[in-house]
Design a protein around this motif. Structure first.
Motif, PDB file in Angstrom:
ATOM      1  N   UNK A   1       0.795  -1.383  -0.200  1.00 48.69           N
ATOM      2  CA  UNK A   1      -0.019   0.207   0.096  1.00 48.69           C
ATOM      3  C   UNK A   1       0.831   1.107   0.015  1.00 48.69           C
ATOM      4  N   UNK A   2       0.252   2.281  -0.871  1.00 48.20           N
ATOM      5  CA  UNK A   2       1.196   3.623  -0.790  1.00 48.20           C
ATOM      6  C   UNK A   2       0.274   4.847  -0.091  1.00 48.20           C
ATOM      7  N   UNK A   3       1.027   5.616   0.785  1.00 49.84           N
ATOM      8  CA  UNK A   3       0.270   6.617   1.452  1.00 49.84           C
ATOM      9  C   UNK A   3      -0.006   7.467   0.378  1.00 49.84           C
ATOM     10  N   UNK A   4      -1.382   7.839   0.272  1.00 50.04           N
ATOM     11  CA  UNK A   4      -2.015   8.783  -0.501  1.00 50.04           C
ATOM     12  C   UNK A   4      -2.178  10.035  -0.375  1.00 50.04           C
ATOM     13  N   UNK A   5      -2.042  10.431   0.833  1.00 47.94           N
ATOM     14  CA  UNK A   5      -2.369  11.832   1.368  1.00 47.94           C
ATOM     15  C   UNK A   5      -1.321  12.790   1.258  1.00 47.94           C
ATOM     16  N   UNK A   6      -1.652  14.102   1.027  1.00 52.57           N
ATOM     17  CA  UNK A   6      -0.669  15.145   1.049  1.00 52.57           C
ATOM     18  C   UNK A   6      -0.178  15.500   2.301  1.00 52.57           C
ATOM     19  N   UNK A   7       0.850  16.059   2.454  1.00 57.71           N
ATOM     20  CA  UNK A   7       1.652  16.558   3.630  1.00 57.71           C
ATOM     21  C   UNK A   7       1.871  15.492   4.746  1.00 57.71           C
TER      22      UNK A   7
END
Length: 457
Positions: free
Chosen positions: A335-341
């Motif tokens: 799984x890849x982290x999809x959120x900005x910041x």
């Protein structure tokens, strides 16, 4: 990130910004570490210590660094390391990594004037690529970088090749957790932004003389020329070569591998299993590579190292994660982290904070940690890019409502609770935190909760 450029003392004229670093395609081939250094024509000198200016800080900006944590001095980290005795400061190869060009250029210009060879980069992956060219003695890196490969990861990855590499970490978001993590990876110093150039130069001078035993790299790595000449092999690779007829001092792939060109070409696409030349009953090696400027980097795993590949190296980072960074690979099926910041984990348990941050970083995110609501509020006030917060249920039970109130004021903030039991989950729900993950959680659990978590507009 997020601070004004380093300043000199008022009596010194500011250093002009240096030219932008060359693109990777135009960088010269890395220097040969087997040759002794040639000292510069003008001897370099250690910066003069002036007690009136040594501790002077740049003016506080709107995004000034977090104040020193009361527990900071308990951490076994050297503010400026003790130099080993004797001798002038030797010229070093230094990699400066910061996404703020004013910081990056001012530091690079000052160090070049002292006779050091300096390369620069504005993000973590480019820093690793530049490091493979430069073969640095010292990395000066910001912690927060725009591609989420932070400064500690850059240094840890390059240390798989060069265990003696030194690190000076700089950050506008210093916390007791960050200080401890930097000490675990063996950082020579951590400097709060903003800082003066004199303080940076003093830290570099001390790091250049710092002598501390380092463990042997657990992963064998080789940098080679297109004709098969081995430009550099780390100690783990030399130990591996010693088990072959070519011996530890093997100088060419031709001495080690049959059909070496085809093997190395295929290793740029996938892991390749190959037996060394005249292997007999020896175990097969696993190879994977990437191109570098003027050559190529290859990782070699034998049977024993494959068993240790997924284990944690020095500090908190697994050898697998660091090798993927060196090879510029994005692991498939993860799984890849999809959120900005950035994310922020607020938990009173140091173990759970570290486990949570590790899961997020392995997915490609960047994560602050805080042990208390007060520390969390300080980080939130100074980093406007925090977009995800994980709150421990026990801290929410003790909170007077200030932390949750501040979080809900931030546009786009996603809040997820962490609970050890049903009582904590009920407390979180009563405080309006409807999305909860049970400890310990996997990254898939967190991402499912975040997909459902409301993000205020």
């Amino acid at each position: 990130m997020g601070s004004s450029a380093p300043t000199t003392a008022p009596s010194a004229s500011p250093a002009p910004p240096d030219a932008a670093p060359p693109s990777p395609s135009s960088c010269p081939a890395p220097p040969d570490r087997s040759r002794p250094r040639t000292p510069p024509a003008t001897p370099t000198t250690e910066p003069r210590h002036d007690p009136k200016t040594a501790n002077r800080r740049a003016p506080m900006s709107s995004r000034s660094p977090v104040p020193r944590h009361p527990d900071r001095r308990r951490v076994a980290l050297r503010d400026v390391p003790r130099p080993s005795a004797g001798g002038p400061l030797r010229p070093m190869r230094i990699l400066v990594v910061d996404d703020q060009a004013d910081y990056r250029d001012a530091i690079a210009h000052a160090l070049r004037r002292q006779g050091h060879e300096v390369q620069t980069a504005g993000d973590g992956r480019r820093a690793i690529a530049r490091g493979l060219e430069l073969m640095p003695d010292l990395v000066i890196a910001d912690w927060v970088l725009p591609d989420r490969v932070h400064g500690l990861l850059v240094a840890a990855a390059l240390r798989l090749l060069w265990p003696q590499l030194s690190l000076i970490l700089i950050s506008a978001y210093a916390s007791s957790d960050l200080w401890f993590e930097a000490s675990q990876i063996g950082a020579a110093a951590l400097l709060d932004k903003p800082f003066t150039l004199e303080r940076m130069q003093a830290a570099v001078a001390a790091a250049g003389r710092w002598s501390e035993p380092q463990p042997r790299s657990p992963v064998a790595m080789v940098i080679s020329e297109p004709d098969g000449t081995l430009r550099y092999a780390n100690p783990a690779a030399r130990l591996l070569f010693a088990s072959t007829p070519a011996g530890a001092e093997a100088g060419r792939w031709q001495e080690l591998l049959p059909r070496w060109r085809q093997v190395l070409r295929r290793a740029h696409r996938e892991w390749v299993e190959v037996r060394p030349r005249h292997a007999g009953g020896r175990r097969a090696w696993q190879l994977r590579g990437r191109p570098t400027v003027g050559g190529q980097l290859h990782v070699i795993l034998d049977g024993d190292e494959i068993l240790h590949f997924h284990r944690r190296g020095r500090g908190y980072y697994s050898n697998e994660l660091l090798v993927h960074l060196l090879l510029d690979l994005i692991p498939e099926g993860r799984p890849r982290w999809p959120f900005p910041g950035q994310a922020l984990v607020v938990d009173g348990s140091a173990l759970f904070r570290r486990l949570a941050a590790t899961e997020i970083e392995r997915a490609g995110g960047l994560c602050h940690t805080a042990a208390t609501g007060e520390a969390a509020l300080e980080l939130i006030a100074r980093d406007p890019d925090i977009s995800v917060v994980l709150l421990d249920g026990s801290l929410v039970e003790e909170d007077d409502g200030e932390l949750l109130h501040e979080l809900r004021r931030r546009p786009g903030m996603r809040i997820v609770g962490q609970a050890l039991d049903g009582r904590q989950a009920s407390t979180l729900a009563a405080r309006g935190v409807s999305r909860v993950v049970s400890k310990p959680w996997a990254i898939e659990d967190l991402l499912r909760a975040l997909d459902d978590a409301p993000a205020p507009s």
